[in-house]
Design a protein around this motif. Structure first.
Motif, PDB file in Angstrom:
ATOM      1  N   LEU A  50      42.372  38.136  28.698  1.00 13.57           N
ATOM      2  CA  LEU A  50      41.831  37.236  29.720  1.00 13.57           C
ATOM      3  C   LEU A  50      42.956  36.617  30.561  1.00 13.57           C
ATOM      4  O   LEU A  50      42.845  36.517  31.790  1.00 13.57           O
ATOM      5  CB  LEU A  50      41.010  36.130  29.057  1.00 13.57           C
ATOM      6  CG  LEU A  50      39.664  36.536  28.457  1.00 13.57           C
ATOM      7  CD1 LEU A  50      39.019  35.333  27.773  1.00 13.57           C
ATOM      8  CD2 LEU A  50      38.730  37.102  29.523  1.00 13.57           C
TER       9      LEU A  50
ATOM     10  N   ALA B 274      44.350  39.273  32.917  1.00 19.26           N
ATOM     11  CA  ALA B 274      43.412  39.559  34.000  1.00 19.26           C
ATOM     12  C   ALA B 274      43.417  38.438  35.035  1.00 19.26           C
ATOM     13  O   ALA B 274      43.367  38.686  36.244  1.00 19.26           O
ATOM     14  CB  ALA B 274      42.012  39.767  33.444  1.00 19.26           C
TER      15      ALA B 274
ATOM     16  N   TYR C 241      44.425  39.666  38.733  1.00 20.02           N
ATOM     17  CA  TYR C 241      43.266  39.848  39.623  1.00 20.02           C
ATOM     18  C   TYR C 241      43.623  39.638  41.100  1.00 20.02           C
ATOM     19  O   TYR C 241      43.285  40.479  41.941  1.00 20.02           O
ATOM     20  CB  TYR C 241      42.148  38.903  39.188  1.00 20.02           C
ATOM     21  CG  TYR C 241      40.831  39.155  39.885  1.00 20.02           C
ATOM     22  CD1 TYR C 241      39.943  40.120  39.407  1.00 20.02           C
ATOM     23  CD2 TYR C 241      40.455  38.427  41.013  1.00 20.02           C
ATOM     24  CE1 TYR C 241      38.729  40.352  40.040  1.00 20.02           C
ATOM     25  CE2 TYR C 241      39.253  38.652  41.646  1.00 20.02           C
ATOM     26  CZ  TYR C 241      38.395  39.617  41.156  1.00 20.02           C
ATOM     27  OH  TYR C 241      37.207  39.843  41.790  1.00 20.02           O
TER      28      TYR C 241
ATOM     29  N   GLN D 160      43.438  42.440  44.169  1.00 14.38           N
ATOM     30  CA  GLN D 160      42.727  42.211  45.427  1.00 14.38           C
ATOM     31  C   GLN D 160      43.634  42.453  46.623  1.00 14.38           C
ATOM     32  O   GLN D 160      43.217  43.026  47.630  1.00 14.38           O
ATOM     33  CB  GLN D 160      42.174  40.792  45.470  1.00 14.38           C
ATOM     34  CG  GLN D 160      40.991  40.545  44.546  1.00 14.38           C
ATOM     35  CD  GLN D 160      40.486  39.124  44.652  1.00 14.38           C
ATOM     36  OE1 GLN D 160      41.261  38.169  44.566  1.00 14.38           O
ATOM     37  NE2 GLN D 160      39.187  38.965  44.838  1.00 14.38           N
TER      38      GLN D 160
ATOM     39  N   GLY E 141      39.363  50.598  34.058  1.00 13.23           N
ATOM     40  CA  GLY E 141      38.253  49.779  33.578  1.00 13.23           C
ATOM     41  C   GLY E 141      37.257  50.582  32.767  1.00 13.23           C
ATOM     42  O   GLY E 141      36.808  50.146  31.701  1.00 13.23           O
TER      43      GLY E 141
ATOM     44  N   PRO F  95      38.893  42.902  28.592  1.00 15.94           N
ATOM     45  CA  PRO F  95      38.982  41.786  29.547  1.00 15.94           C
ATOM     46  C   PRO F  95      40.105  41.943  30.564  1.00 15.94           C
ATOM     47  O   PRO F  95      40.095  41.274  31.604  1.00 15.94           O
ATOM     48  CB  PRO F  95      39.230  40.569  28.642  1.00 15.94           C
ATOM     49  CG  PRO F  95      39.842  41.122  27.410  1.00 15.94           C
ATOM     50  CD  PRO F  95      39.231  42.474  27.219  1.00 15.94           C
TER      51      PRO F  95
ATOM     52  N   PRO G 147      37.839  43.407  34.917  1.00 15.09           N
ATOM     53  CA  PRO G 147      37.904  42.609  36.152  1.00 15.09           C
ATOM     54  C   PRO G 147      38.728  43.277  37.247  1.00 15.09           C
ATOM     55  O   PRO G 147      38.386  43.189  38.426  1.00 15.09           O
ATOM     56  CB  PRO G 147      38.557  41.297  35.692  1.00 15.09           C
ATOM     57  CG  PRO G 147      38.252  41.213  34.243  1.00 15.09           C
ATOM     58  CD  PRO G 147      38.292  42.632  33.752  1.00 15.09           C
TER      59      PRO G 147
ATOM     60  N   TRP H  24      36.625  45.907  38.775  1.00 19.23           N
ATOM     61  CA  TRP H  24      35.615  45.321  39.666  1.00 19.23           C
ATOM     62  C   TRP H  24      36.243  44.881  40.985  1.00 19.23           C
ATOM     63  O   TRP H  24      35.672  45.081  42.065  1.00 19.23           O
ATOM     64  CB  TRP H  24      34.937  44.140  38.982  1.00 19.23           C
ATOM     65  CG  TRP H  24      33.885  43.508  39.844  1.00 19.23           C
ATOM     66  CD1 TRP H  24      33.947  42.291  40.462  1.00 19.23           C
ATOM     67  CD2 TRP H  24      32.628  44.072  40.209  1.00 19.23           C
ATOM     68  NE1 TRP H  24      32.802  42.068  41.175  1.00 19.23           N
ATOM     69  CE2 TRP H  24      31.970  43.148  41.037  1.00 19.23           C
ATOM     70  CE3 TRP H  24      31.997  45.279  39.899  1.00 19.23           C
ATOM     71  CZ2 TRP H  24      30.708  43.386  41.576  1.00 19.23           C
ATOM     72  CZ3 TRP H  24      30.736  45.517  40.438  1.00 19.23           C
ATOM     73  CH2 TRP H  24      30.112  44.580  41.262  1.00 19.23           C
ATOM     74  N   ALA H  25      37.438  44.278  40.920  1.00 12.41           N
ATOM     75  CA  ALA H  25      38.141  43.893  42.146  1.00 12.41           C
ATOM     76  C   ALA H  25      38.409  45.113  43.016  1.00 12.41           C
ATOM     77  O   ALA H  25      38.277  45.066  44.245  1.00 12.41           O
ATOM     78  CB  ALA H  25      39.458  43.196  41.802  1.00 12.41           C
TER      79      ALA H  25
END
Length: 294
Positions: free
Chosen positions: A70, A73, A77, A81, A106, A137, A141, A144-145
């Motif tokens: 976590l 990430a 993140y 992006q 992922g 974790p 993410p 997804w980004a």
């Protein structure tokens, strides 16, 4: 340089602390189990259903691995992006390549969730569970980004390539995960629910491809043909949803039809909703409409 550090020092610290936690989790596990006394005998396959010292230590280590993932990430993140949001030219191809790799990572870590669940159903986490606890974790993410970034920054041909690549990567990993889930021994209901959740992820991952093709068809095919194709897709999605719900209601265990419904009904009805919003409210683009919240 100072301005950049002032803007990103929290993310940098999170990445460093995440790596430190991961290393510390391994050291904690090794030290706590090295030559320890008082461990209860394990059951078949090295597992034990009793809460002895070894089992408690492994669950604590699992928490440390998850916390490390976590933290990593959280720090990585914004970087993901930024890379995926690069503009035109060479930058667009770099962002597409990075985005597809992040998405594949992922899916790869999600496939490790099969091992995590297997360890949990057997009673005690092990090496595969520790790896999954860190990677899931960390990479989901980022994936997804990448998915959001790829399709909210149109890049012409690069977007088309990304659509194909995302669909191929998704199909490959989905097949592997579902195959492992369906052939797993014991705890069938739990495995079927896991496979259905994975199928829902597959459905969400296919949304950008279907929306891109929907927009492409709307701009290049006759209107009557586009709407006939849309009606056919919606009909198919409705049938999958109907049969899948029936499959679930039979014994409250989602099996093959429920999983297919999650994979195909989710993207179809999402595209229907976005298309309807375009027709009635003149939305700017389908891709920006569906991903505007992210």
């Amino acid at each position: 340089m100072n301005e950049w550090l002032n803007a990103h020092y929290i993310q940098i610290a999170a990445i460093i602390v995440g790596f430190a936690f991961r290393w510390g989790a391994g050291q904690f596990l090794g030290n706590a189990n090295r030559g320890g006394k008082g461990s209860a005998p394990s059951g078949p396959g090295g597992k034990s259903s009793k809460w002895n010292k070894s089992r408690i230590v492994k669950f604590i280590a699992l928490f440390f691995y998850f916390a490390a993932g976590l933290l990593f990430a959280f720090g990585a993140y914004p970087l993901a992006q930024w890379v995926v949001g690069w503009g035109t030219g060479v930058g667009s191809w770099v962002s597409v390549i990075f985005g597809v790799v992040a998405l594949a990572a992922g899916w790869h870590s999600l496939s490790g969730g099969v091992g995590l669940i297997h360890d949990m159903t057997d009673g005690t986490p092990d090496d595969e569970a520790f790896k999954a606890a860190f990677l899931i974790p960390t990479t989901i993410p980022l994936g997804w980004a990448a998915l959001v970034g790829l399709f909210t920054n149109p890049r012409g041909v690069a977007t088309g390539v990304a659509v194909v690549a995302v669909s191929v990567v998704t199909a490959i990993y989905a097949h592997k995960i579902l195959k492992r889930a369906h052939t797993a021994a014991g705890h069938q209901k739990l495995w079927m629910w896991f496979a259905t959740i994975v199928s829902a992820f597959v459905g969400f991952a296919h949304i950008p491809a279907l929306i891109y093709l929907n927009d492409l068809a709307g701009g290049h095919l006759p209107e009557w043909l586009v709407w006939m194709l849309r009606i056919g897709l919606v009909t198919a999605g409705a049938l999958f949803a109907m049969i899948g719900i029936g499959d679930l209601l039979r014994d409250w265990t989602p099996e093959k039809w429920s999983q297919w419904a999650a994979m195909y009904a989710i993207p179809v009805f999402t595209v229907l909703a976005v298309t309807w919003s375009q027709v009635t409210a003149n939305a700017e683009t389908s891709l920006n409409t569906i991903f505007s919240a992210f």
